[in-house]
Design a protein around this motif. Structure first.
Motif, short mmCIF file in Angstrom:
data_model
loop_
_atom_site.label_atom_id
_atom_site.label_comp_id
_atom_site.label_asym_id
_atom_site.label_seq_id
_atom_site.Cartn_x
_atom_site.Cartn_y
_atom_site.Cartn_z
N SER A 58 40.31 44.00 40.02
CA SER A 58 40.57 42.75 39.31
C SER A 58 39.29 42.26 38.64
CB SER A 58 41.11 41.68 40.26
OG SER A 58 40.13 41.26 41.18
N LEU A 61 40.92 36.18 38.15
CA LEU A 61 42.04 35.63 38.92
C LEU A 61 42.11 34.16 38.56
CD1 LEU A 61 41.18 37.42 42.28
CD2 LEU A 61 42.92 38.12 40.62
N ARG A 92 46.30 37.65 36.74
CA ARG A 92 45.39 38.64 37.32
C ARG A 92 45.08 39.70 36.28
NH1 ARG A 92 45.38 43.73 40.05
NH2 ARG A 92 43.85 43.78 41.75
N SER A 94 43.27 43.10 35.38
CA SER A 94 42.87 44.23 36.22
C SER A 94 42.66 45.49 35.38
CB SER A 94 43.93 44.48 37.29
OG SER A 94 45.18 44.82 36.69
N ARG A 250 34.23 41.46 34.47
CA ARG A 250 34.45 40.29 35.34
C ARG A 250 33.49 39.17 34.97
NH1 ARG A 250 34.00 41.89 41.32
NH2 ARG A 250 36.02 42.84 40.81
N TRP A 307 36.83 34.03 39.31
CA TRP A 307 36.87 35.12 40.30
C TRP A 307 35.89 34.78 41.40
CZ3 TRP A 307 34.37 38.61 43.29
CH2 TRP A 307 35.11 39.69 43.80
N ARG A 311 38.91 34.24 46.51
CA ARG A 311 40.13 34.31 45.70
C ARG A 311 40.65 35.74 45.63
NH1 ARG A 311 40.98 30.95 40.12
NH2 ARG A 311 40.57 29.29 41.64
N SER A 312 39.73 36.70 45.60
CA SER A 312 40.14 38.11 45.59
C SER A 312 40.86 38.48 46.89
CB SER A 312 38.92 39.01 45.40
OG SER A 312 39.28 40.37 45.48
N VAL A 315 44.37 36.86 46.63
CA VAL A 315 45.26 37.42 45.61
C VAL A 315 45.34 38.93 45.68
CG1 VAL A 315 45.71 37.59 43.15
CG2 VAL A 315 44.81 35.46 44.10
N ASP A 316 44.18 39.61 45.59
CA ASP A 316 44.19 41.07 45.53
C ASP A 316 44.75 41.71 46.81
OD1 ASP A 316 43.07 41.00 43.01
OD2 ASP A 316 41.01 41.13 43.75
#
Length: 369
Positions: A58, A61, A92, A94, A250, A307, A311-312, A315-316
């Motif tokens: 990612s 986000l 997202r 990616s 990113r 990001w 948060r990763s 979400v990820d």
């Protein structure tokens, strides 16, 4: 076929007979399961934790809101877009393929959207959810027209992540040079070559993203596009990004959202001719002359931390973006979408097996704000 004077086209009403399952599709899906397991195993070794078999890295986000336009023509006021409303969503950005590559390695860029608070009859497997997921890529067509071709491509991907990284960087440079060489060609092959490698040297916030595969759009069939309209985003279109750092893409997103607001428009392209706009072959770019992309909603993302490791993690590792998580009014169509249903279900099972975490559809994005 219903003529719609307000939009100047005659969209086809969906019929089940429009979807045709190839005889070998089931066998190919069984073979695909083994390929996806290999991809996930390789990715897990590289990342030191369980990860998606594709779209793993990612870059952004982002929390945003979707404002569905008021007074849409009847053909556009379908499904979740039937009434004007504002809904929260998560975006997202990616990378494809799955292994976590240096950003200088050219790969297509993807955008997954998870809209919250969507009402309507649910697709099987998402009955308890209130989300609608859309998956988009910065290319108008999908290189694999069927399960069989997609399987062959993924088998190749399942072996290349273990090859020498510098060699893959070299291949990427060849693809980039080839795409630039045929820039002036005006034929169908140009699109295929450019989609084979999408240069990662430009800012991905300035890209236009496409669903590539069709979905139901209420009574009709459609593809969708996610188009930047804010002047600040338009200035990023084709703007070079420093990819010498491993996470240059990113950083470009994080830097933008420190002080800028982003605005995109969601547009829909309705199917008007099955010969020119096939449901089962996603390699065919639907003609915008026969059916233009029409605006249905505006998406706004205000300044934020775009990001973070936290948060990763949420979400990820805690969310799954599947086109099959949504309402029946926007059910995915075609062989590639049927394949994705199986692959995402398997990905979810693998994540649950490899980590003691619960993968589920969110009911709120409050923790991300």
């Amino acid at each position: 076929m219903q003529h719609t004077a307000e939009i100047g086209i005659s969209p086809l009403t969906y019929q089940p007979a429009y979807e045709v399952l190839a005889e070998s599709e089931r066998k190919s899906q069984e073979k695909l399961q083994d390929t996806l397991r290999k991809l996930s195993a390789i990715t897990a070794l590289h990342a030191n934790h369980s990860a998606r078999s594709v779209h793993v890295k990612s870059h952004g986000l982002i929390y945003a809101e979707m404002e569905i336009y008021d007074h849409l023509p009847a053909a556009l006021a379908q499904g979740m877009f039937a009434k004007a409303q504002t809904l929260p969503l998560l975006m997202r950005f990616s990378t494809v393929p799955g292994d976590i590559l240096h950003d200088k390695t050219g790969t297509p860029r993807s955008l997954a959207i998870k809209v919250l608070g969507v009402e309507g009859e649910r697709l099987p497997g998402s009955e308890a959810a209130i989300t609608q997921n859309f998956l988009l890529v910065n290319g108008a067509s999908f290189l694999s027209s069927s399960v069989q071709v997609f399987l062959a491509n993924l088998k190749h991907m399942a072996t290349t992540p273990e090859s020498n990284t510098e060699f893959r960087h070299f291949l990427s440079q060849i693809f980039r040079a080839t795409a630039k060489l045929v820039e002036s060609l005006k034929n169908g092959q140009q699109t295929l070559i450019k989609n084979l490698h999408q240069s990662q040297e430009t800012n991905i916030l300035g890209e236009t993203y496409f669903s590539q595969d069709p979905i139901l759009y209420g009574n009709y069939m459609a593809k969708i596009a996610f188009v930047p309209i804010a002047p600040e985003l338009l200035t990023l279109t084709n703007k070079p990004v420093d990819t010498l750092a491993s996470d240059g893409l990113r950083k470009s997103i994080v830097d933008y959202f420190i002080a800028h607001t982003a605005v995109w428009e969601l547009r829909v392209q309705l199917c008007t001719d099955l010969q020119k706009m096939p449901i089962e072959d996603s390699t065919v770019i639907w003609s915008t002359e026969a059916s233009p992309y029409l605006p249905i909603a505006r998406i706004t993302a205000k300044p934020q931390i775009a990001w973070s490791p936290y948060r990763s993690q949420v979400v990820d590792e805690g969310m799954l973006f599947s086109p099959w998580h949504g309402i029946t009014a926007h059910r995915p169509l075609g062989s590639v979408m049927r394949l994705r249903k199986m692959s995402y279900e398997m990905s979810k099972k693998q994540q649950l097996a490899q980590e003691e975490s619960r993968i589920c559809e969110p009911t709120s994005f409050d923790d991300l704000c």
